[in-house]
Write an enzyme that holds these catalytic residues in place. Structure first.
Site, PDB file in Angstrom:
ATOM      1  N   LEU A  74       0.584  -0.859  -0.550  1.00 33.37           N
ATOM      2  CA  LEU A  74      -0.254  -0.196   0.235  1.00 33.37           C
ATOM      3  C   LEU A  74       0.980   0.863   0.309  1.00 33.37           C
ATOM      4  O   LEU A  74       0.615   2.716  -0.681  1.00 33.37           O
ATOM      5  CB  LEU A  74      -1.117  -0.022   0.936  1.00 33.37           C
ATOM      6  CG  LEU A  74      -1.624   1.029   1.036  1.00 33.37           C
ATOM      7  CD1 LEU A  74      -2.934   0.966   0.133  1.00 33.37           C
ATOM      8  CD2 LEU A  74      -2.646   1.246   2.605  1.00 33.37           C
ATOM      9  N   HIS A 113     -17.174  -0.758   1.095  1.00 39.80           N
ATOM     10  CA  HIS A 113     -16.801  -0.026  -0.064  1.00 39.80           C
ATOM     11  C   HIS A 113     -18.318   0.249  -0.392  1.00 39.80           C
ATOM     12  O   HIS A 113     -19.141   1.500  -0.622  1.00 39.80           O
ATOM     13  CB  HIS A 113     -16.312  -0.372  -1.184  1.00 39.80           C
ATOM     14  CG  HIS A 113     -14.271   0.001  -0.988  1.00 39.80           C
ATOM     15  ND1 HIS A 113     -14.211   0.578   0.302  1.00 39.80           N
ATOM     16  CD2 HIS A 113     -13.359  -0.794  -0.999  1.00 39.80           C
ATOM     17  CE1 HIS A 113     -12.971  -0.125  -0.323  1.00 39.80           C
ATOM     18  NE2 HIS A 113     -12.566  -0.807  -0.600  1.00 39.80           N
ATOM     19  N   TYR A 141     -25.533   8.335 -16.116  1.00 45.43           N
ATOM     20  CA  TYR A 141     -26.350   8.233 -17.370  1.00 45.43           C
ATOM     21  C   TYR A 141     -27.079   7.857 -17.379  1.00 45.43           C
ATOM     22  O   TYR A 141     -27.539   6.914 -16.151  1.00 45.43           O
ATOM     23  CB  TYR A 141     -25.333   7.288 -18.812  1.00 45.43           C
ATOM     24  CG  TYR A 141     -24.701   6.341 -18.415  1.00 45.43           C
ATOM     25  CD1 TYR A 141     -23.880   6.059 -17.853  1.00 45.43           C
ATOM     26  CD2 TYR A 141     -25.738   5.078 -19.048  1.00 45.43           C
ATOM     27  CE1 TYR A 141     -23.957   4.470 -17.655  1.00 45.43           C
ATOM     28  CE2 TYR A 141     -25.352   3.126 -18.885  1.00 45.43           C
ATOM     29  CZ  TYR A 141     -24.392   3.349 -18.094  1.00 45.43           C
ATOM     30  OH  TYR A 141     -23.644   2.195 -17.327  1.00 45.43           O
ATOM     31  N   LEU A 179     -14.435   6.707  -0.380  1.00 53.20           N
ATOM     32  CA  LEU A 179     -15.368   7.636  -0.544  1.00 53.20           C
ATOM     33  C   LEU A 179     -14.834   8.945  -0.921  1.00 53.20           C
ATOM     34  O   LEU A 179     -14.871  10.048  -1.297  1.00 53.20           O
ATOM     35  CB  LEU A 179     -15.309   7.739   1.904  1.00 53.20           C
ATOM     36  CG  LEU A 179     -16.840   7.014   2.321  1.00 53.20           C
ATOM     37  CD1 LEU A 179     -16.326   6.987   3.767  1.00 53.20           C
ATOM     38  CD2 LEU A 179     -17.904   7.064   1.246  1.00 53.20           C
ATOM     39  N   LYS A 192     -15.110  -2.375 -13.211  1.00 51.93           N
ATOM     40  CA  LYS A 192     -16.324  -1.594 -12.986  1.00 51.93           C
ATOM     41  C   LYS A 192     -16.685  -1.324 -11.809  1.00 51.93           C
ATOM     42  O   LYS A 192     -16.825  -2.084 -10.938  1.00 51.93           O
ATOM     43  CB  LYS A 192     -17.086  -1.982 -14.106  1.00 51.93           C
ATOM     44  CG  LYS A 192     -18.561  -1.342 -13.582  1.00 51.93           C
ATOM     45  CD  LYS A 192     -19.910  -1.816 -14.840  1.00 51.93           C
ATOM     46  CE  LYS A 192     -20.698  -2.481 -14.676  1.00 51.93           C
ATOM     47  NZ  LYS A 192     -21.614  -3.404 -14.931  1.00 51.93           N
ATOM     48  N   ARG A 202     -21.605   6.005 -12.885  1.00 50.64           N
ATOM     49  CA  ARG A 202     -20.914   5.358 -12.619  1.00 50.64           C
ATOM     50  C   ARG A 202     -19.478   5.555 -11.777  1.00 50.64           C
ATOM     51  O   ARG A 202     -18.826   7.033 -12.714  1.00 50.64           O
ATOM     52  CB  ARG A 202     -20.096   4.828 -14.520  1.00 50.64           C
ATOM     53  CG  ARG A 202     -19.426   3.650 -14.755  1.00 50.64           C
ATOM     54  CD  ARG A 202     -19.069   3.004 -15.795  1.00 50.64           C
ATOM     55  NE  ARG A 202     -18.600   3.812 -16.871  1.00 50.64           N
ATOM     56  CZ  ARG A 202     -18.895   4.009 -18.102  1.00 50.64           C
ATOM     57  NH1 ARG A 202     -20.001   3.366 -18.315  1.00 50.64           N
ATOM     58  NH2 ARG A 202     -18.488   4.821 -19.136  1.00 50.64           N
TER      59      ARG A 202
HETATM   60  N1  LIG Z   1     -21.849   7.061 -20.742  1.00 46.50           N
HETATM   61  C1  LIG Z   1     -21.182   6.397 -20.962  1.00 46.50           C
HETATM   62  O1  LIG Z   1     -19.503   5.832 -21.228  1.00 46.50           O
HETATM   63  C2  LIG Z   1     -22.060   5.464 -21.524  1.00 46.50           C
HETATM   64  C3  LIG Z   1     -21.119   3.934 -21.594  1.00 46.50           C
HETATM   65  N2  LIG Z   1     -22.801   3.214 -22.057  1.00 46.50           N
HETATM   66  C4  LIG Z   1     -22.285   1.745 -21.785  1.00 46.50           C
HETATM   67  O2  LIG Z   1     -23.219   1.207 -22.286  1.00 46.50           O
HETATM   68  C5  LIG Z   1     -23.118  -0.155 -22.353  1.00 46.50           C
HETATM   69  C6  LIG Z   1     -24.571  -0.910 -21.908  1.00 46.50           C
HETATM   70  O3  LIG Z   1     -24.933   0.301 -21.077  1.00 46.50           O
HETATM   71  P1  LIG Z   1     -25.228  -0.825 -19.043  1.00 46.50           P
HETATM   72  O4  LIG Z   1     -26.040   0.272 -18.539  1.00 46.50           O
HETATM   73  O5  LIG Z   1     -24.276  -1.764 -18.923  1.00 46.50           O
HETATM   74  O6  LIG Z   1     -26.561  -1.680 -20.097  1.00 46.50           O
HETATM   75  P2  LIG Z   1     -26.514  -3.242 -20.339  1.00 46.50           P
HETATM   76  O7  LIG Z   1     -27.790  -3.506 -20.677  1.00 46.50           O
HETATM   77  O8  LIG Z   1     -25.483  -3.925 -21.330  1.00 46.50           O
HETATM   78  O9  LIG Z   1     -26.186  -4.189 -18.901  1.00 46.50           O
HETATM   79  C7  LIG Z   1     -27.540  -3.838 -17.924  1.00 46.50           C
HETATM   80  C8  LIG Z   1     -27.224  -4.386 -16.632  1.00 46.50           C
HETATM   81  O10 LIG Z   1     -27.432  -5.551 -16.842  1.00 46.50           O
HETATM   82  C9  LIG Z   1     -26.099  -6.606 -16.034  1.00 46.50           C
HETATM   83  N3  LIG Z   1     -26.062  -7.636 -17.305  1.00 46.50           N
HETATM   84  C10 LIG Z   1     -25.369  -7.773 -17.735  1.00 46.50           C
HETATM   85  N4  LIG Z   1     -25.493  -8.695 -18.677  1.00 46.50           N
HETATM   86  C11 LIG Z   1     -26.740  -9.580 -18.716  1.00 46.50           C
HETATM   87  C12 LIG Z   1     -27.103 -11.112 -17.918  1.00 46.50           C
HETATM   88  N5  LIG Z   1     -26.910 -11.918 -18.714  1.00 46.50           N
HETATM   89  N6  LIG Z   1     -27.245 -11.081 -17.581  1.00 46.50           N
HETATM   90  C13 LIG Z   1     -28.239 -10.792 -16.573  1.00 46.50           C
HETATM   91  N7  LIG Z   1     -27.986  -9.433 -16.293  1.00 46.50           N
HETATM   92  C14 LIG Z   1     -27.101  -8.859 -16.619  1.00 46.50           C
HETATM   93  C15 LIG Z   1     -25.070  -5.590 -15.839  1.00 46.50           C
HETATM   94  O11 LIG Z   1     -24.380  -6.364 -14.711  1.00 46.50           O
HETATM   95  P3  LIG Z   1     -22.489  -7.206 -14.747  1.00 46.50           P
HETATM   96  O12 LIG Z   1     -22.339  -5.643 -14.277  1.00 46.50           O
HETATM   97  O13 LIG Z   1     -22.891  -7.686 -13.428  1.00 46.50           O
HETATM   98  O14 LIG Z   1     -22.265  -7.070 -15.912  1.00 46.50           O
HETATM   99  C16 LIG Z   1     -26.028  -4.652 -15.767  1.00 46.50           C
HETATM  100  O15 LIG Z   1     -25.724  -3.845 -14.868  1.00 46.50           O
HETATM  101  C17 LIG Z   1     -22.070  -0.242 -21.231  1.00 46.50           C
HETATM  102  O16 LIG Z   1     -20.766  -1.004 -21.523  1.00 46.50           O
HETATM  103  C18 LIG Z   1     -21.774   0.902 -20.835  1.00 46.50           C
HETATM  104  O17 LIG Z   1     -20.614   1.332 -20.152  1.00 46.50           O
HETATM  105  C19 LIG Z   1     -24.049   3.777 -21.859  1.00 46.50           C
HETATM  106  C20 LIG Z   1     -23.760   4.877 -21.676  1.00 46.50           C
HETATM  107  C21 LIG Z   1     -23.449   6.040 -21.493  1.00 46.50           C
HETATM  108  O1  LIG Z   2      -9.837  -2.058  -1.119  1.00 48.80           O
HETATM  109  C1  LIG Z   2      -9.417  -3.029  -2.081  1.00 48.80           C
HETATM  110  O2  LIG Z   2     -10.294  -2.085  -3.133  1.00 48.80           O
HETATM  111  C2  LIG Z   2      -8.905  -2.191  -4.140  1.00 48.80           C
HETATM  112  C3  LIG Z   2     -10.253  -1.801  -5.199  1.00 48.80           C
HETATM  113  O3  LIG Z   2      -9.842  -0.309  -5.338  1.00 48.80           O
HETATM  114  P1  LIG Z   2     -10.075   0.587  -6.447  1.00 48.80           P
HETATM  115  O4  LIG Z   2      -9.995   2.139  -6.643  1.00 48.80           O
HETATM  116  O5  LIG Z   2      -9.115  -0.075  -7.560  1.00 48.80           O
HETATM  117  O6  LIG Z   2     -11.111   0.534  -7.267  1.00 48.80           O
HETATM  118  C4  LIG Z   2      -9.616  -4.027  -4.097  1.00 48.80           C
HETATM  119  O7  LIG Z   2      -8.375  -4.490  -5.211  1.00 48.80           O
HETATM  120  C5  LIG Z   2      -8.959  -4.402  -2.870  1.00 48.80           C
HETATM  121  O8  LIG Z   2      -8.829  -5.602  -2.936  1.00 48.80           O
HETATM  122  C6  LIG Z   2      -9.431  -4.129  -1.852  1.00 48.80           C
HETATM  123  O9  LIG Z   2      -8.747  -4.172  -1.034  1.00 48.80           O
END
Ligand SMILES: NC(=O)C1=CN([C@@H]2O[C@H](COP(=O)(O)OP(=O)(O)OC[C@H]3O[C@@H](n4cnc5c(N)ncnc54)[C@H](OP(=O)(O)O)[C@@H]3O)[C@@H](O)[C@H]2O)C=CC1
Ligand SMILES: O=C1O[C@H](COP(=O)(O)O)[C@@H](O)[C@H](O)[C@H]1O
Length: 586
Positions: free
Chosen positions: A115, A335, A473, A275, A438, A465
């Site tokens: 760390l 977290h 978004y 935080l 993510k 995000r």
């Molecule tokens: N400003 C920006 O940069 C923007 C970026 N985007 C991008 O567009 C892409 C799609 O957007 P997003 O809102 O994530 O929409 P999605 O519809 O792809 O995903 C929505 C949610 O569904 C979950 N999911 C994905 N696959 C499955 C599955 N097979 N079964 C059940 N749940 C699932 C995901 O969880 P899990 O995390 O577990 O996979 C996520 O929480 C992303 O990469 C996003 O970053 C969209 C809008 C704006």
């Molecule tokens: O506290 C922790 O956080 C890190 C992830 O931190 P990030 O700022 O890179 O998202 C995680 O890898 C570690 O296991 C955990 O102890």
């Protein structure tokens, strides 16, 4: 050794009352007076509105430094940098300016560790080079290893994002460093450390910050020894403790009790670096600085809230350490719970640290303990088709005990039994060795009642995000452009990279360490928050351990176990799989 003087003898008591004698009660330059000012409100002295630093421009942030090589320009450039960074944060600036003539000593316990090299020394360097630290700030590394400042420097330089034109400044930084070798248990070693601090210019008068970048096994010894031997004579002393803050309710209470005998609460900074992240801090402003969100932020409109943390790598040979905690203690209990309480809390009376933390605690108090039936735990297996680390499953890591059932993934559904949230599932999900990096908060809204579009409309989602590529978004339906009235999925997209082009966000540790210098406790965990968080998790953790519950396997690089998606679906989360985002061409 300095232990014989009456001054030193007076430092050997361990009651908090004595601590306050050693450290005079907070003055105008100490904690409460300005911690309340950092996220808004007015400076009580000037009446000026105050805001937290929320962005650094490319010219000022590390990695994009444009400081001149010419020495004289460099001085004014640092001042400019400092002014830019602190613009709008008058209390922070005033505090730093008022402390400028007082020496500060920042002690890094565990200076030889991971760390320290990856986060603490780089952060100190960035704060130093941006002129954000008081002028006379000395850094003292302390660890058991036989190291030198040069060795600490060699280990950490690769994480410091040093620019070519920063070399002189970098030398200056290391000149302010020293290293002391010593044990964590022996009082004489801490007396020696104290002597070393006292030999620094006006070291005996300095304000002192002690960062415990250490395994929890030595927290108690080190904090006791700091209290006994190293407290400031004239200046204040603050101690920064890294998680884990205990392993369960009992051990956490024990640690809290121990610390509270040694230090006042305003001297203790329990760091949860989430935080310090921009989008986590942003939750307050998004929620309470916008009229449009507040009516929707309610059980009448929200179907569920999903809070996710994913990492695309496994334990990388450090599984032995991880195995002690598992993902629930490592990420979810701290977290994700911190994020959850900021999402769910009611509007605080003000932006003061205490008002905000009071509201966060209320949320936790309204949450019953987690139930096993609402939890899925997983452990990753190797992917034979994967590359490098991905070939190895968790149990292939030689440092992991054979047959370990420690979860590397967990999904849990919790409820907040308040008038606002009763019945709304909060789905927390975190894991290592998943398909992407993510961290996000996803608020999924209810279906539109009285559908007139033949079931074509998908649920709205508001996504905050946290990382990477910070964004807010909102997934929504619009009319597909053209000669029709067909609904189509689209989005309102506030991508920080596009909206704040060239603006550099400070690292979480930079914000938090600066907060400690300033005595601002808002972004640190209070002891009652900790107690409540452990109350929610302890029965589950004990059950998992007692019954040796086997985690569901999932492949390295996947989205985690199928059971987690089933759990989310059971609690009303709908993944339609139809949304497509087109990255704007800028
Ligand atoms: N400003 C920006 O940069 C923007 C970026 N985007 C991008 O567009 C892409 C799609 O957007 P997003 O809102 O994530 O929409 P999605 O519809 O792809 O995903 C929505 C949610 O569904 C979950 N999911 C994905 N696959 C499955 C599955 N097979 N079964 C059940 N749940 C699932 C995901 O969880 P899990 O995390 O577990 O996979 C996520 O929480 C992303 O990469 C996003 O970053 C969209 C809008 C704006
Ligand atoms: O506290 C922790 O956080 C890190 C992830 O931190 P990030 O700022 O890179 O998202 C995680 O890898 C570690 O296991 C955990 O102890």
């Amino acid at each position: 050794m300095g232990t014989g003087s009456s001054k030193d003898r007076s430092r050997q008591s361990t009651s908090p009352e004595d601590t306050s004698r050693v450290n005079p009660p907070p003055s105008s330059s100490d904690s409460h007076s300005y911690s309340s000012q950092l996220v808004g409100g007015a400076n009580p002295e000037t009446g000026e509105p105050c805001r937290q630093v929320h962005s650094l421009t490319a010219q000022t942030g590390h990695g994009n430094n444009t400081m001149s090589n010419v020495q004289t320009n460099a001085v004014s450039s640092v001042q400019k940098t400092k002014d830019q960074l602190l613009k709008g944060v008058s209390i922070l600036k005033e505090t730093l300016d008022s402390q400028d003539d007082v020496p500060h000593v920042f002690v890094v316990f565990g200076a030889s560790g991971d760390l320290a090299k990856k986060k603490i020394y780089p952060t100190l360097w960035w704060l130093f080079k941006d002129g954000l630290l008081p002028r006379q700030t000395y850094f003292v590394g302390y660890a058991r290893s036989d190291l030198t400042v040069q060795a600490v420097r060699d280990k950490s330089t690769q994480y410091m994002k040093l620019q070519d034109d920063e070399k002189d400044k970098f030398e200056e930084f290391w000149k302010m460093n020293s290293y002391v070798k010593g044990s964590y248990t022996e009082r004489t070693d801490f007396e020696h450390l104290n002597q070393e601090i006292n030999t620094l210019p006006k070291g005996d008068l300095a304000h002192r910050l002690f960062y415990l970048a250490l395994p929890p096994t030595v927290f108690k010894d080190v904090s006791s020894n700091v209290r006994l031997c190293c407290m400031g004579h004239e200046g204040w002393s603050r101690i920064i403790v890294e998680k884990p803050f205990g392993r369960d309710s009992e051990s956490s209470a024990d640690l809290s009790q121990h610390l509270s005998k040694l230090f006042r609460e305003d001297q203790i900074y329990r760091i949860d670096h989430y935080l310090g992240k921009e989008m986590v801090q942003n939750l307050m402003v998004l929620r309470f600085g916008n009229k449009m969100f507040s009516p929707l932020w309610h059980r009448d409109h929200v179907q569920c809230v999903v809070i996710t943390f994913k990492e695309p790598f496994g334990t990388m040979g450090r599984g032995g350490y991880f195995d002690e905690s598992g993902i629930i203690r490592d990420v979810m209990q701290n977290h994700l719970m911190q994020i959850l309480s900021l999402v769910a809390m009611e509007k605080p009376a003000s932006t003061s640290a205490e008002d905000i933390r009071d509201e966060k605690v209320k949320v936790l108090k309204c949450m019953p303990p987690l139930e096993l039936q609402n939890v899925v735990v997983g452990q990753y297996t190797g992917d034979p088709q994967g590359e490098g680390d991905a070939k190895n499953g968790y149990l292939d890591d030689k440092t992991v005990p054979k047959g370990s059932v420690t979860p590397t993934f967990a999904s849990a559904v919790v409820f907040v039994k308040t008038e606002r949230w009763d019945g709304v599932p909060f789905i927390m999900k975190c894991g290592k060795a998943l398909n992407e990096r993510k961290a996000e908060v996803r608020i999924q809204f209810k279906d539109v009642p009285g559908d007139i579009f033949g079931g074509q409309c998908k649920r709205n989602e508001l996504v905050i995000r946290v990382q990477p590529q910070e964004a807010v978004y909102c997934k929504m339906m619009v009319k597909a452009p053209g000669m029709n009235i067909n609904p189509e999925e689209s989005e309102l997209d506030l991508s920080y990279g596009a909206r704040y082009k060239g603006v550099k966000m400070p690292d979480a540790y930079e914000r938090l360490i600066l907060d400690v210098f300033c005595g601002a406790q808002l972004h640190f965990v209070r002891s009652d928050e900790l107690r409540e968080a452990w109350r929610i998790f302890t029965p589950l953790l004990h059950k998992l351990e007692k019954d040796k519950i086997k985690p569901a396997p999932y492949k390295y690089g996947s989205r985690g176990p199928q059971e987690a998606d089933d759990l989310a679906r059971k609690f009303g989360f709908i993944f339609s799989g139809t949304y497509k985002w087109t990255k704007p061409q800028l």
